[in-house]
Design an enzyme around this catalytic site. Sequence first.
Site, PDB file in Angstrom:
ATOM      1  N   LYS A 221      55.946  41.125 -29.541  1.00 31.37           N
ATOM      2  CA  LYS A 221      56.550  41.441 -28.237  1.00 31.37           C
ATOM      3  C   LYS A 221      56.068  42.813 -27.812  1.00 31.37           C
ATOM      4  O   LYS A 221      55.768  43.668 -28.653  1.00 31.37           O
ATOM      5  CB  LYS A 221      58.090  41.463 -28.337  1.00 31.37           C
ATOM      6  CG  LYS A 221      58.782  41.161 -27.030  1.00 31.37           C
ATOM      7  CD  LYS A 221      58.696  39.695 -26.660  1.00 31.37           C
ATOM      8  CE  LYS A 221      59.517  39.366 -25.455  1.00 31.37           C
ATOM      9  NZ  LYS A 221      59.487  37.931 -25.160  1.00 31.37           N
TER      10      LYS A 221
ATOM     11  N   GLY B  24      72.012  29.401 -12.679  1.00 30.32           N
ATOM     12  CA  GLY B  24      70.689  29.992 -12.477  1.00 30.32           C
ATOM     13  C   GLY B  24      69.774  29.046 -11.719  1.00 30.32           C
ATOM     14  O   GLY B  24      69.676  27.865 -12.044  1.00 30.32           O
TER      15      GLY B  24
ATOM     16  N   GLY C 122      66.505  30.146 -10.832  1.00 29.08           N
ATOM     17  CA  GLY C 122      65.156  30.727 -10.927  1.00 29.08           C
ATOM     18  C   GLY C 122      64.168  29.699 -11.440  1.00 29.08           C
ATOM     19  O   GLY C 122      64.362  28.496 -11.284  1.00 29.08           O
ATOM     20  N   ASN C 123      63.118  30.172 -12.103  1.00 25.14           N
ATOM     21  CA  ASN C 123      62.078  29.258 -12.590  1.00 25.14           C
ATOM     22  C   ASN C 123      62.657  28.154 -13.473  1.00 25.14           C
ATOM     23  O   ASN C 123      62.431  26.972 -13.232  1.00 25.14           O
ATOM     24  CB  ASN C 123      61.010  30.053 -13.360  1.00 25.14           C
ATOM     25  CG  ASN C 123      59.947  29.135 -13.957  1.00 25.14           C
ATOM     26  OD1 ASN C 123      60.181  28.461 -14.950  1.00 25.14           O
ATOM     27  ND2 ASN C 123      58.785  29.081 -13.344  1.00 25.14           N
ATOM     28  N   ALA C 124      63.433  28.536 -14.491  1.00 20.19           N
ATOM     29  CA  ALA C 124      63.950  27.540 -15.436  1.00 20.19           C
ATOM     30  C   ALA C 124      65.009  26.649 -14.776  1.00 20.19           C
ATOM     31  O   ALA C 124      64.908  25.427 -14.796  1.00 20.19           O
ATOM     32  CB  ALA C 124      64.528  28.235 -16.663  1.00 20.19           C
ATOM     33  N   GLY C 125      66.024  27.269 -14.163  1.00 21.66           N
ATOM     34  CA  GLY C 125      67.129  26.505 -13.575  1.00 21.66           C
ATOM     35  C   GLY C 125      66.705  25.647 -12.390  1.00 21.66           C
ATOM     36  O   GLY C 125      67.076  24.472 -12.292  1.00 21.66           O
TER      37      GLY C 125
END
Length: 410
Positions: free
Chosen positions: A97, A214, A216-219
Amino acid sequence: NTHKIIGKATEKLNFSKENVDEFLKMENETEVNFPVEMDDGTQKDFTGYRIQHNSILGPYKGGIRYHPEVDLREVSALATWMTIKTAAVDLPLGGGKGGVICNPKELSEKEIENLTRAFIKKISHIIGPQKDIPAPDVYTNSKIMDIIVDEYSKIENLTIKKAMAVVTGKSMGNGGSHGRETATARGGQFVLEQAIEKTKIIPTIKNSTIAIQGIGNAGGNFAKLISKDEAKIIAISDSKTAIYNKDGLDIDDVLKYKKQTGSLSNFPNVTSITNEQLLELDCDILVPAALANQITEKNANQIKAKIILELANGPTTLEADEILENKNKLILPDVLANAGGVIVSYYEWYQNMNDEKWDKEKIDKKLKEKIQKATIEILDKKISHKTTTRIAAYINAIERLSKKSSFLKS
């Protein structure tokens, strides 16, 4: 939390404390300071990190984030978590990371480019297609990955084609992969499908009721995909507002409205509720797809969903985990549920390394096989080790790592 869960998983496997402590050590910690030229001609100093936790299974893999609160402790914990995540779903990758302490919202595009190039100059010797493969993370994107490839190719005197595999999450025209944008959501959909088939906790996805925290991208992508399976999405939220309709939402309309107005406020024919209320709705499947620590010991007893699919990182605390498991809720933990992203990242790297270009269908098929196999392994280990799904996922990872490692032996 990651260390606590590793502790519980290794306890189940009877590993010694010394061996676990050895495993938790980082292999390499790099902290760099570097000046960046600002738009007004002045120079400003920045600090960045690249932490490499474990490479037993393959090159380090993990994102680079640009955020004012990046610190060594957080980046190290996330690197360890990446080791577990890649091993849990059987990828030949390790855990790493990185991050730079900065507020990208206060920087121009040119300043972000200068910062990225300066950071890569400092860490180019420790990254590389066979060493350490960064990716986008908080406030970094495909554009920044493309800049990294360009800078790395200059430093190492390589063609762009030869340098491509140094990062994943690139733009399509620069060696990026099909399926990357929807990978997290698609992986979550496949995990859910397999878990329902195996546990029979609900009859089927079709006609099931779903609440998603959510958009966003995932939700947002998950909502789109799962509505094609004829599931009924009864609630969805952004950071400020949650909307609810017990008869189901038209997701295409909701996403269009959010795109046009930037908000879910005043969306017609729905009840506005809070994000906290969304979590406690009477539904079959709850999908936390936004922030960490949303389900805690304070609200765990009020969660009515039968399945919790964690598309966000760390949305459920360990205390909440135990409460929910005791109530026979099926938690599909982040380390499995949102691993679609890192799986498709691996496929991007593989295509770059082998000069291949896979179509959407091939990516989809391979993602489904890979993540559903991991889902079955983890649900089997949950039963055989009489433990939670989360600890079973960590056991799955640690067993895989221990087969290759000299010190992870009981």
